[in-house]
Each structure stands twice: as structure tokens, then as C-alpha cells.
Design an enzyme around this catalytic site. Structure first.
Site, PDB file in Angstrom:
ATOM      1  N   ASP A 113       3.947  -1.862  -7.348  1.00 57.61           N
ATOM      2  CA  ASP A 113       3.807  -0.422  -7.552  1.00 57.61           C
ATOM      3  C   ASP A 113       4.461   0.050  -8.842  1.00 57.61           C
ATOM      4  O   ASP A 113       4.116   1.112  -9.360  1.00 57.61           O
ATOM      5  CB  ASP A 113       4.418   0.339  -6.366  1.00 57.61           C
ATOM      6  CG  ASP A 113       3.687   0.054  -5.062  1.00 57.61           C
ATOM      7  OD1 ASP A 113       2.451   0.116  -5.079  1.00 57.61           O
ATOM      8  OD2 ASP A 113       4.352  -0.229  -4.048  1.00 57.61           O
TER       9      ASP A 113
ATOM     10  N   HIS B   2      11.488  -5.456  -2.481  1.00 54.60           N
ATOM     11  CA  HIS B   2      10.358  -5.813  -1.628  1.00 54.60           C
ATOM     12  C   HIS B   2      10.885  -6.514  -0.384  1.00 54.60           C
ATOM     13  O   HIS B   2      11.946  -7.143  -0.412  1.00 54.60           O
ATOM     14  CB  HIS B   2       9.388  -6.739  -2.383  1.00 54.60           C
ATOM     15  CG  HIS B   2       8.077  -6.918  -1.691  1.00 54.60           C
ATOM     16  ND1 HIS B   2       7.851  -7.924  -0.782  1.00 54.60           N
ATOM     17  CD2 HIS B   2       6.921  -6.211  -1.776  1.00 54.60           C
ATOM     18  CE1 HIS B   2       6.614  -7.838  -0.339  1.00 54.60           C
ATOM     19  NE2 HIS B   2       6.026  -6.805  -0.920  1.00 54.60           N
TER      20      HIS B   2
END
Length: 454
Positions: free
Chosen positions: A391, A332
Site C-alpha cells: 500500500d 505487515h
């Protein structure tokens, strides 16, 4: 004659594209200029500070002596920890997305009476304009539901008598409309898409007024309109966790850039939805599902760490999968040690996975999450901290709930519209200046050549 034109057109476009490529090559050395913040990021990966917000905060590292130090991820809505929000709603055994929408847009947690009134208002605003479904959704099917969402939001402008009014009162009304209507629009757009492109039956259910956003979505996409309380509340948690992620994420920033120009609410929100469609933003959970299916098909023993690690190594080396070299769902831009959204989804999804026969797949995802950092270090010789992002688990949850991939990213939009509207309002009230970053022009001055001399 028309065929010749088509053939000539294709050839012309090919030649033009070759010209465009040659004339748009910028030297990598110029891009590395320390004064150029490529992607609006500093050289150490931190984001360029472009404004301030009181809506949401994302923290994934600390800076000590000018060095980024990993930390457990923190996400707050209006200063309140997302863990505390989810835990409080879970303890009460109720739906919470509407409460979160209230918190983000109004800036405080609602009382019981205020929340009840807000839910009534959303139910009132949920009804689409007369003939909207027929004229704006059914008559122009879209192969991608996200494009239909963006188009529908823009189309709502035409049904609003005060569409360009940027007073706070009017922007709040428009925001309530969008939060209330997006689940209906997304469900209908999906039904039309599957009918037009897949020749399947189309179900246009009208949900009761007393349903939450999560219940509405399940009610409208399932032919029998049935769902369990546990299913709906797990989806509700997904909506809560996707509702906001700070002012610097691509869609929120897009919304704020347009809002800074003084444009209308529908234009600002539609542009943010278009941003969310991108596979580097809201479209990532579908890529996780596709990657996991590839791993499931090619790793014989899912419980063997060596087999899983070897296949992950092949993915990183671009030998298998989509050849991108990416382990989707890992890493991320801000979070380093953990993404709190992934931690929460992982915690709450396991029990339903056990009941619905998804436990083996859930445990394989856990293995990918656990093994990827070491595999990445070995193959890339890179100690960059890697954690699972939201996700990694959201796609599995949607699949387990029987939600088609066509709706994975639209669910993101249904949720995020609450945060987007909050950013729209904050920018309109406090921004004061149009956003206008600079680009350094690197082309050389050239004399104009007369047409006959070229």
C-alpha cells in the site's frame, strides 16, 4: 407526528446502545486465555492453521528453535515466484494480468495459444446482461464503489439460469464472468457515483474486445478514453501483484468460509468483496495517500531526515495526522524484512514518476520507508521488524495515473477476484466440511424473570 417518532427513535437507539455496550464487555483476561486464538492468531502472531492450499504462498519469516526470524518476503502463485512472473512479462513487454488469472484459476501457465483463447473467452464473457447497467448500477447509486461492486456481483445471480449449480464446469464459467466483468462494473459504478453525488458528467464507454483489464479500466474512467502504454502496463503490474495472497488473508478466508457451506459463487465472492472494503484490509492504500498528504503539508523540507523523522514521531505519538498512531503503509502481518510487492512496485514506478513530476513525492515516500523503523524503535522502544507493504506505493501510482481514490480499493477487488475464484473452486472441490470454529461462552447462567417482575 413523524418528527416525534424520529426523535423518540433516536433516543431509544442511544439508550439501547448504552445497554449493548454494558452487556458486551468481555474481560481482557478472558481473551488472553492461551486456548483462545483471538483473530485466529497464535500468541506469537502466527496464523492458526485452518487448511491447505496449492494456490498461493506468503512467507515473511522462518521459525528456528520456536523463534520467528525475519527474512526477505516471498510470494508465489502456484509455486512460481512473483518476481519471476513480473520479470518474464516485463521482458516480453506485454500485459500479464490475464495470464496470472489463468495461472491461479487453472493451476498452470498457459501456452501462447491457450492464453489467446483465454483472452477471447474473457472478451466474450465481458458483456453485461441486458439492462444490467441501467437497472442495477444507474438506478441505485452508491456513495462507495465497493458496496456497488458487492451488490452487482450478488445481482448477477438473478441473471444466471444456473446460479446455484456448484459443478466445476459451472463454477469456472461463473469465474470467467466475474474476472471479465468486474473492471466494467467498477468503472460504471464510479461514473454513476461521481454523477449522482458530485454532479459531474457521466461517461459510460464501451471498450473494444481486444483490451486487457488494465486498459479497460483506464479507457472507461477517462473522459477522452486515452492512456499511454506505459501507464497501462504499470497498472497491469498492480493488478498482477494484488491478484493473490494466500488462503489466510481476510477476503480469501471469507470466500472459503462461505464456499464451505455450499453456497453459490456470487454469494461467496460478494462476501469477499465486502471484506476487502475494510480499512484494515483492502482499504489501506487510501489511508497511505491521506497520511502522505498530511506529511507533505506539514514537513517544510522533505529532504531533511531530521524533519521527516520528527513528524513521524508525532504521528506515532498520536499528536498529528488521524491520531491513530499508525504509519500507514509500514508493517505487515507476515512480511518482516520486505514485501516483494512493494519492492516490485517501487522499482517499476520510479521512471513514470520522473516523467510526470512525482519524483519529489516518490522520494519522500522512500524517506518514510527508510526512517520509520528507527523512529518506531525510539518512540515505542520496540524492535519489531517493519517494512513497507504494497500500500505504501500503490496509492501514489494510482494517483499518478489519475485514478480517483474512489477506485483504489475497487482496483484491489478487480485484481483479487482471480485469486478469490481460485480459492472458491479449491474449497468446493477439496474442502469437504463446513468451517465452524468455536467461541467460548463466558456469560453466567441466569434465571429467567417474568416480565411483570423485571
Amino acid at each position: 407526528m413523524s418528527e416525534i417518532k424520529v426523535r423518540d427513535s433516536e433516543g431509544f437507539i442511544k439508550r439501547v446502545c448504552d445497554t449493548v455496550r454494558n452487556n458486551n464487555l468481555v474481560s481482557p483476561e478472558l481473551v488472553k486465555n492461551p486456548h483462545v486464538k483471538r483473530g485466529l492468531r497464535n500468541q506469537d502472531g502466527t496464523g492458526v492453521l485452518a487448511g491447505v492450499t496449492s494456490i498461493g504462498n506468503v512467507r515473511g519469516y522462518t521459525v528456528i528453535d520456536n523463534e520467528k526470524m525475519p527474512m526477505d518476503g516471498v510470494l508465489t502463485y502456484r509455486g512460481i515466484s512473483i518476481e519471476d512472473i513480473v520479470n518474464g512479462i516485463t521482458e516480453d513487454n506485454r500485459f500479464g494480468f490475464e495470464e496470472v488469472a489463468y495461472l491461479l484459476m487453472l493451476g498452470k501457465l498457459p501456452s501462447k495459444d491457450e492464453l489467446a483463447e483465454f483472452n477471447d473467452i474473457l472478451a466474450h464473457h465481458r458483456t453485461l446482461p441486458h439492462n444490467f447497467t441501467e437497472d442495477m448500477i444507474i438506478k441505485a447509486p452508491s456513495a462507495n464503489v465497493m458496496n456497488k461492486l458487492a451488490r452487482s456481483v450478488l445481482a448477477l445471480y438473478s441473471f444466471d439460469e444456473n446460479a446455484d449449480d456448484t459443478s466445476l464446469e459451472n463454477m469456472m464459467r461463473q469465474s470467467f464472468d466475474l474476472v471479465a466483468r468486474l473492471p466494467i462494473i467498477a468503472a460504471q459504478a464510479y461514473q454513476v457515483k461521481r454523477h449522482y453525488y458530485e454532479n459531474k458528467s457521466m461517461y459510460l464507454h464501451v471498450p473494444p474486445d481486444n483490451l486487457s483489464a488494465a486498459e479497460i479500466l483506464l479507457y472507461c474512467i477517462r473522459s477522452d478514453r486515452k492512456y499511454t502504454d506505459e501507464e497501462a502496463k504499470l497498472l497491469d503490474k498492480c493488478l498482477i501483484l494484488h491478484a493473490e495472497h494466500g488462503g489466510g488473508n481476510n477476503s480469501a478466508f471469507t470466500c472459503r468460509v462461505l464456499s464451505s457451506s455450499g453456497t453459490d459463487t456470487y454469494s461467496a465472492i460478494a462476501s469477499a468483496i465486502c471484506s476487502l472494503k475494510g480499512p484494515l484490509h483492502g482499504g489501506a492504500n487510501k489511508q497511505v495517500v491521506d497520511m502522505m498528504k498530511d506529511i507533505e503539508a506539514n514537513v517544510k523540507n522533505w529532504k531533511n531526515d531530521d524533519e521527516v523523522s520528527e513528524y513521524l514521531s508525532k504521528i506515532i505519538r498520536r499528536e498529528v495526522g488521524d491520531r491513530s498512531g499508525k504509519i500507514y503503509g509500514m508493517g505487515h502481518a507476515i512480511y518482516t524484512k520486505s514485501d516483494p510487492r512493494a519492492v516490485i512496485l517501487k522499482k517499476h514506478a520510479k521512471s513514470l514518476c520522473e516523467k510526470q513530476g512525482y519524483l519529489d513525492r516518490f522520494e519522500l515516500i522512500e524517506s518514510v520507508e527508510r526512517l520509520t523503523p528507527e523512529v518506531f524503535r525510539t518512540v515505542k522502544n520496540n524492535d519489531k521488524p517493519l517494512c513497507a507493504n504494497v500500500d505504501m506505493y500503490s496509492g501514489l501510482i494510482y494517483e499518478m495515473l489519475g485514478i480517483p481514490q474512489d477506485l483504489f480499493t475497487p482496483i484491489f477487488a478487480i485484481s483479487r477476484v482471480a485469486g478469490l475464484c481460485a480459492h472458491r473452486i479449491e474449497e468446493a472441490l477439496t474442502g469437504g466440511r463446513i468451517m465452524r470454529p468455536a467461541y467460548k461462552c463466558v456469560s453466567r447462567n441466569t434465571e429467567y424473570t417474568a416480565l411483570n417482575n423485571r
